[in-house]
Design a protein around this motif. Structure first.
Motif, short mmCIF file in Angstrom:
data_model
loop_
_atom_site.label_atom_id
_atom_site.label_comp_id
_atom_site.label_asym_id
_atom_site.label_seq_id
_atom_site.Cartn_x
_atom_site.Cartn_y
_atom_site.Cartn_z
N LYS A 1 0.83 -1.21 0.00
CA LYS A 1 0.00 0.00 0.00
C LYS A 1 0.87 1.27 0.00
O LYS A 1 0.58 2.23 -0.73
N GLY B 1 -3.85 1.34 3.37
CA GLY B 1 -4.59 0.93 2.16
C GLY B 1 -6.08 1.18 2.29
O GLY B 1 -6.73 1.66 1.34
N VAL B 2 -6.65 0.86 3.45
CA VAL B 2 -8.08 1.10 3.69
C VAL B 2 -8.38 2.59 3.61
O VAL B 2 -9.34 3.03 2.95
N ASP C 1 -10.03 7.90 -1.92
CA ASP C 1 -10.15 7.92 -3.38
C ASP C 1 -11.60 7.79 -3.85
O ASP C 1 -11.96 8.30 -4.92
N ALA C 2 -12.43 7.10 -3.06
CA ALA C 2 -13.82 6.87 -3.45
C ALA C 2 -14.73 8.07 -3.16
O ALA C 2 -15.87 8.10 -3.62
N ASN D 1 2.37 1.58 -3.38
CA ASN D 1 1.42 2.15 -4.34
C ASN D 1 1.40 3.67 -4.26
O ASN D 1 1.32 4.36 -5.28
N THR E 1 -6.65 4.96 2.10
CA THR E 1 -6.46 5.44 0.73
C THR E 1 -7.65 5.10 -0.15
O THR E 1 -8.14 5.96 -0.91
N ASN E 2 -8.14 3.88 -0.07
CA ASN E 2 -9.29 3.47 -0.88
C ASN E 2 -10.53 4.30 -0.57
O ASN E 2 -11.27 4.70 -1.48
N LYS E 3 -10.75 4.57 0.70
CA LYS E 3 -11.94 5.35 1.08
C LYS E 3 -11.80 6.82 0.69
O LYS E 3 -12.78 7.46 0.30
N SER F 1 -1.68 -2.09 5.68
CA SER F 1 -3.07 -2.39 5.29
C SER F 1 -4.02 -1.28 5.74
O SER F 1 -4.96 -0.93 5.01
#
Length: 410
Positions: free
Chosen positions: A59, A224-225, A231-232, A62, A227-229, A221
């Motif tokens: 993550k 990562g969680v 970005d959304a 990335n 970042t995903n939230k 991780s």
């Protein structure tokens, strides 16, 4: 003779004109606010600069590929938690912002600062002008979830939390997402988020232990969680994410320790507290020479009179540093007595020690893509954030020239 000109005013007309002007003004202000970028800065306490080399951390990798990675970020001296978190957000070295260690005595206030007392949130101890305070003064709303120094109530963000380490990481992340889903006029554009790991695990088991490997991987991780939230979100493309740490971690063990107080007579010293591997000593009147002579005989340490500390450490002018600074040599520990068991890891050593170095990763609309930069001083994060948010700041210890290469050209 000139005639007086009388104009009959239409109150309704003037009222409508004023209303239109106000709507236009506030509409323009909202448009300007909606175009201002966002900064979310996250701290992973005790995350050493080279964990990305030792462990598989996809993550953070990335983020580096999508943005910027520094070789390392050099912490301020001493390499402890509160001094460095507050250095990052004030742009000032601990000697200048006043939080000179995790625990210290202020001879002017005649009070002790510690992380286990209410002094931790006492604004008297905190100097400088933290970035959230600067932003609030210039009309930018801010929020903090546990960043050290953000919960004093005097120089605090619009939204802040009192520290409670029992709050799960998932709740912290979801709360940040909720803040970013607030209506535009309530939404913070600068958010600080703090996680207390892998520091605890590194202290207990050592930086490269199996236990710490699992924790570092877990924290990757968690990023990562988050970042995903981020970005959304509908505003996801406007968010600049910065991931930092305050310091690194070095191995210590029970064969390398020094009972420093065994070398000093109790009637020589005033305030003294071992905060392994460093401490400040207050000399009682007439005993400075006695202390200095005694310390020259102590193995595995280095020490300075406060006024003689190396200039590169930017430390020693603040009265809270007291009369002497004692630091254990690399991988050695200061203890109060030899029966004290030493294991795992610690930090606080000279900031030239690479084991003390921290991380810096960032991505977002203001950052270049796939950019690697060299080591820079953590006080330079302050002018970096100020630049991104368009804030005017006073002169600080941080230098924007150290970090401007990571930003896209405007």
């Amino acid at each position: 003779m000139k005639k007086k000109l009388h104009i009959k005013t239409n109150k309704s007309f003037i009222k409508n004109i004023c209303l239109c002007f106000m709507l236009g003004y506030f509409g323009m202000a909202t448009a300007q606010s909606s175009t201002k970028p966002y900064v979310v800065m996250v701290s992973l306490d005790g995350f050493r600069w080279d964990f990305v080399k030792h462990f598989n951390l996809p993550k953070l990798t990335n983020i580096a590929q999508a943005g910027v990675q520094a070789k390392s970020m050099k912490p301020s001296y001493p390499t402890k938690t509160f001094p460095n978190h507050y250095a990052i957000v004030t742009g000032l070295y601990p000697d200048h912002h006043g939080i000179i260690n995790n625990s210290f005595y202020d001879p002017q206030l005649e009070k002790i600062f510690s992380l286990s007392s209410d002094a931790k949130t006492d604004p008297q101890f905190y100097g400088g002008n933290p970035i959230w305070n600067v932003a609030e003064q210039q009309g930018v709303k801010t929020a903090s979830f546990y960043w050290p120094g953000s919960d004093t109530g005097k120089k605090s963000p619009s939204i802040y939390k009192k520290y409670d380490d029992k709050v799960p990481y998932a709740v912290r992340i979801d709360t940040v997402i909720d803040w970013l889903n607030l209506p535009e006029n309530e939404r913070p554009h600068l958010i600080m988020l703090y996680f207390d790991e892998p520091d605890h695990t590194g202290h207990n088991f050592g930086p490269l232990s199996l236990e710490n490997k699992k924790m570092v991987t877990k924290m990757d991780s968690v990023i990562g969680v988050l970042t995903n939230k981020l970005d959304a979100l509908p505003i996801g493309k406007k968010i600049n994410l910065i991931v930092v740490s305050d310091h690194g971690m070095a191995d210590i063990n029970d064969t390398k320790k020094v009972a420093i107080l065994d070398y000093l007579k109790p009637n020589w010293v005033g305030y003294q507290q071992v905060i392994n591997p460093i401490m400040s000593l207050e000399a009682k009147a007439g005993y400075k020479d006695s202390i200095a002579q005694a310390l020259t005989k102590v193995p595995h340490i280095k020490f300075w009179a406060a006024k003689d500390l190396p200039r590169r450490l930017h430390y020693g002018s603040n009265p809270r540093v007291l009369d002497f600074v004692v630091e254990a040599k690399k991988n050695y520990s200061l203890v109060t007595n030899m029966s004290q068991i030493i294991k795992g890891g610690t930090h606080g050593y000279d900031n030239n020690n690479k084991d003390m170095h921290a991380i810096f990763f960032a991505k977002g609309p203001n950052f270049r893509i796939g950019k690697k930069i060299g080591t820079f001083q953590n006080v330079s994060v302050y002018p970096l954030i100020a630049h991104i948010l368009g804030l005017q700041i006073e002169k600080v210890d941080g230098d924007f020239k150290e970090v401007n290469q990571m930003l896209r050209k405007e």
